[in-house]
Every structure is written in C-alpha cells, then in structure tokens.
Design an enzyme around this catalytic site. Structure first.
Site, PDB file in Angstrom:
ATOM      1  N   TRP A 102       0.860  -1.413   0.212  1.00  0.00           N
ATOM      2  CA  TRP A 102       0.228   0.111   0.127  1.00  0.00           C
ATOM      3  C   TRP A 102       0.831   1.205  -0.090  1.00  0.00           C
ATOM      4  O   TRP A 102       0.380   2.285  -0.662  1.00  0.00           O
ATOM      5  CB  TRP A 102      -0.874  -0.092   1.088  1.00  0.00           C
ATOM      6  CG  TRP A 102      -1.936  -1.115   1.385  1.00  0.00           C
ATOM      7  CD1 TRP A 102      -2.204  -2.198   2.044  1.00  0.00           C
ATOM      8  CD2 TRP A 102      -2.886  -1.407   0.253  1.00  0.00           C
ATOM      9  NE1 TRP A 102      -3.068  -3.127   1.644  1.00  0.00           N
ATOM     10  CE2 TRP A 102      -3.472  -2.544   0.700  1.00  0.00           C
ATOM     11  CE3 TRP A 102      -3.427  -0.821  -1.165  1.00  0.00           C
ATOM     12  CZ2 TRP A 102      -4.507  -2.845  -0.185  1.00  0.00           C
ATOM     13  CZ3 TRP A 102      -4.585  -1.176  -1.706  1.00  0.00           C
ATOM     14  CH2 TRP A 102      -4.849  -2.376  -1.574  1.00  0.00           C
ATOM     15  N   ASP A 172      -2.260   6.657   5.981  1.00  0.00           N
ATOM     16  CA  ASP A 172      -3.054   5.568   5.502  1.00  0.00           C
ATOM     17  C   ASP A 172      -3.609   4.489   6.787  1.00  0.00           C
ATOM     18  O   ASP A 172      -2.641   3.607   7.214  1.00  0.00           O
ATOM     19  CB  ASP A 172      -2.458   4.652   4.231  1.00  0.00           C
ATOM     20  CG  ASP A 172      -3.576   3.689   3.631  1.00  0.00           C
ATOM     21  OD1 ASP A 172      -4.647   3.574   4.440  1.00  0.00           O
ATOM     22  OD2 ASP A 172      -2.991   2.861   2.995  1.00  0.00           O
ATOM     23  N   LYS A 196     -12.682  -2.158   6.419  1.00  0.00           N
ATOM     24  CA  LYS A 196     -11.811  -3.091   7.531  1.00  0.00           C
ATOM     25  C   LYS A 196     -12.424  -2.961   8.862  1.00  0.00           C
ATOM     26  O   LYS A 196     -12.839  -3.699   9.349  1.00  0.00           O
ATOM     27  CB  LYS A 196     -10.298  -2.699   7.304  1.00  0.00           C
ATOM     28  CG  LYS A 196      -9.477  -3.455   6.136  1.00  0.00           C
ATOM     29  CD  LYS A 196      -9.403  -2.672   4.829  1.00  0.00           C
ATOM     30  CE  LYS A 196      -8.714  -3.323   3.648  1.00  0.00           C
ATOM     31  NZ  LYS A 196      -7.943  -2.553   2.940  1.00  0.00           N
TER      32      LYS A 196
HETATM   33  C1  LIG Z   1      -7.447  -2.063   1.957  1.00  0.00           C
HETATM   34  C2  LIG Z   1      -6.525  -0.857   2.094  1.00  0.00           C
HETATM   35  C3  LIG Z   1      -6.156  -0.025   0.886  1.00  0.00           C
HETATM   36  C4  LIG Z   1      -6.917   0.159  -0.462  1.00  0.00           C
HETATM   37  O1  LIG Z   1      -8.427   0.400   0.129  1.00  0.00           O
HETATM   38  P1  LIG Z   1      -9.518   0.590  -1.092  1.00  0.00           P
HETATM   39  O2  LIG Z   1     -10.568   1.221   0.012  1.00  0.00           O
HETATM   40  O3  LIG Z   1      -9.708  -0.454  -1.744  1.00  0.00           O
HETATM   41  O4  LIG Z   1      -8.936   1.679  -2.032  1.00  0.00           O
HETATM   42  C5  LIG Z   1      -5.341   0.985   1.112  1.00  0.00           C
HETATM   43  N1  LIG Z   1      -4.568   1.074   2.147  1.00  0.00           N
HETATM   44  C6  LIG Z   1      -4.579  -0.053   3.218  1.00  0.00           C
HETATM   45  C7  LIG Z   1      -3.724   0.230   4.134  1.00  0.00           C
HETATM   46  C8  LIG Z   1      -5.462  -1.083   2.902  1.00  0.00           C
HETATM   47  O5  LIG Z   1      -5.596  -2.182   3.925  1.00  0.00           O
END
Ligand SMILES: *Cc1c(COP(=O)(O)O)cnc(C)c1O
Length: 359
Positions: A102, A172, A196
């Site tokens: 990511w 993030d 999540k």
């Molecule tokens: C799942 C995830 C993403 C991507 O998220 P989307 O909503 O599918 O764009 C980005 N960063 C992390 C840490 C993730 O776990």
C-alpha cells in the site's frame, strides 16, 4: 441463524448489533415511511446522521473542531492521489515510509505531483520489519511524512507513531483506524477506507487538521478532488448508506467503552493467537515479532499442501476467509475490532487440534 467466524481482511466482519439495528431500521427509518437510503442527502434525517458521525468520530479520538471530518468516495486508493494533489507540486517534497504494497501505491501517485523522499524501505526484507525512528531519514523542509500504520497484506504494524522529521504525519490508517487511540497532534491528515475496521465499503473517512489544510498548494485542483470543496459544504451526494453504517459502528465503539476498551480487547485477541503460533514451529509467523500486527495475523505452515488442508478443514469448522493475500500466500487471520474474542478462541482451538493431527 448461524454466523461464521469471519476473518476476512476486508470487507470485514461488522458487529452483529450494528447489522441488526440497520436491518430493523432499513425499510422504515424512524417511522418516516421510507428508508434512509431513499431520502435526500439534504434531508433532516441524513443531516443528523452525518453530523452525528462527525461528532462521534471527534469524540472517540478526543479532538475538537480543529479537525475536519470528511466522508468521501473512491476508497483509500483515491487518497493516494488526492493527498499529493492537494499538498505537493514541482517545488515541494514529501517523505514516504515504505512498509509494503500500500505504501508503494501511495508513493507511485505522489511522484506524479512532486518529489518523494523515501524515508525508509523494507522492500529487500520482504516487508517483515517496521523501522524504528533511528532508521528513518527525512528531506529538508518536507511538507508531510506519509506512512501506512498497518500493513494489511504483510501483517506488520507501527505500534506508535513514527517521527515525522519535523513535518506533520499523513497516515493511511485503513486497516487499524479506531483500533487504538492516536497521538493526534502529530498528524496533519489521516485517511481510512471504511471496509476494514469502520463499516461497509463505499466510504473513506478523511480527517484533516485545519492548520495543515492551510499548507495546501496554490495551483488549481479539480473541484471534487480539492479537500476544501468538501470542508466548505456537502458538495455532492455522499455514500449515505455507508456513512449511516459508520455512524452505527461509532455508536457501538462508544458503548463498548471507547478506544481504550479496544486496546485491551485487541491486545488479548492478538496475544492469544500469536501465543499459539509461537508455541512450537508447526505454525510460523511471517514477520519480525516486534513488527507484528494486532489486526492481521499472518503465518505459514510447513508446505503449501498443508496450508490448503488447514484452510479447508478450518472452513468445515466455520472458520472462514483465512487465506493469505494472493501476493504473499500463507494464512492470514484478520481480527479487527468487530472480530469477537470467541472467534479467536475457536480459531486457536482448531489450530491446536490441527497440529495434533498433522504435527
Ligand atoms: C485495503 C487497503 C487499501 C485500499 O483500500 P480501497 O478502499 O480498496 O482503495 C489501502 N491501504 C490499506 C492499508 C488497506 O488495507
């Protein structure tokens, strides 16, 4: 009705009480004769949901209105682009800490807008390590320092905020947001896809500090991609159902005792599972112990065949979605806030039984 023990990495399990409340209210919201998903996003009903979610989020994190709360679309992946589009230009640099897939995606987008200084990368270590502050380097005068707090794929996590090298942190936090309190004064911006740890897919929570937003670049930014557009007003139709669900999850977090209660719960679940993994070498953790995630627990068995057998027998015990990310293989148990301790206990009993029969 039977619900499985769901270890999905995302979209992930939600609290049953939240699902039941949504079910109860879905067809006829508060006796209005219509569903919340059938009403204007400017209606008093939705306005209340949006305002409640905003104030609950500030409340849970212990901050005031110096923090703007935005409910955007496009997933965390859009934030990889939106952050640098708002804050970088050809004359500016941002620090990025690379701790996995990511982070790599975020770096790729940032490079389209300005200079990126890679503060640290564990690419060569297959992302099994989380850096200490002394391993980080920083560019002079960087506008922000970006990191991925929890690496959903590899199963690593920062256990506290990294040093930003004098720049505000941009995070993030998609896969561990609201699993623990944050040192909010270190951050300028935090984003998290909801699917999540916060709610269903479809909304991305962005928290941006007013003082950081003042550092926005002066070059034109497409209207919908400009954070200020969304700070100033409800610009376009938000993902109303997803925000409604996030609001219910926030209510549940507060009822459970807030983030401190989840620190305790998440610690207990993670220790139970890692304790089992470490009890001998039948199960093998994939990352350095100090870097282990309390959200995504990754491990391997002796062979891929044995892993396949593990997954299929686990499914027979209603233990589902344990397959590791397709890019890394192995086993991954995602144990976010809404994963109940009883599910982790069931997984650990199964692991003990499976070891007895196959060890
Ligand atoms: C799942 C995830 C993403 C991507 O998220 P989307 O909503 O599918 O764009 C980005 N960063 C992390 C840490 C993730 O776990």
């Amino acid at each position: 009705m039977k619900r499985v023990h769901n270890f999905s990495a995302g979209p992930a399990t939600l609290p049953l009480t939240v699902l039941e409340k949504a079910q109860e209210e879905l067809v006829n919201y508060r006796n209005k004769g219509a569903s919340i998903v059938e009403m204007s996003h400017r209606s008093p009903e939705y306005t209340e949901v949006n305002e409640q979610a905003t104030s609950r989020l500030r409340n849970v994190l212990g901050v005031g209105d110096e923090w703007e709360v935005l409910f955007l679309q496009g997933g965390a992946s859009s934030q990889f682009m939106m952050v640098p589009q708002n804050f970088l230009n050809s004359g500016r640099t941002a620090n990025y800490i690379d701790t996995g897939a990511w982070s790599v995606k975020a770096i790729k987008e940032a490079k389209l807008f300005g200079s990126v200084h890679t503060s640290f990368s564990d690419k060569d270590g297959n992302y099994s390590h989380i850096p200490t502050d002394s391993e980080l380097t920083f560019a002079d005068g960087a506008i922000y320092t970006h990191f991925t707090s929890n690496n959903t794929i590899f199963g690593t996590q920062f256990h506290s905020e990294p040093d930003g090298g004098g720049a505000p942190l941009v995070c993030d936090a998609s896969s561990d947001f609201l699993s623990r309190p944050l040192k909010m004064d270190k951050y300028g911006l935090i984003y998290a896809g909801a699917q999540k740890n916060l709610g269903p897919a479809g909304v991305t929570v962005v928290m941006v500090k007013k003082s950081f937003l003042e550092q926005q670049r002066t070059e034109a930014i497409p209207t919908i991609l400009n954070y200020n557009t969304h700070v100033n007003k409800l610009f376009n139709t938000p993902p109303v159902f997803a925000v409604y669900m996030v609001n219910l999850v926030l209510e549940w977090i507060l009822e459970m005792g807030g983030l401190q209660a989840f620190v305790k719960l998440n610690d207990e679940k993670a220790s139970l599972l890692y304790g089992e993994i470490d009890s001998d070498d039948f199960y093998r953790g994939t990352v350095e112990k100090a870097a282990r995630s309390k959200m995504n627990v990754t491990f391997r068995l002796e062979s891929e065949d044995l892993e396949k057998k593990f997954l299929s027998e686990a499914a027979n015990h209603d233990l589902v979605a344990l397959k590791g990310h397709r890019s890394v293989g192995g086993i991954r148990a995602s144990i976010y806030n809404a994963c109940e301790p009883a599910s982790v206990e069931a997984l650990v009993s199964f692991m003990q039984e499976f070891r007895k029969q196959n060890g």
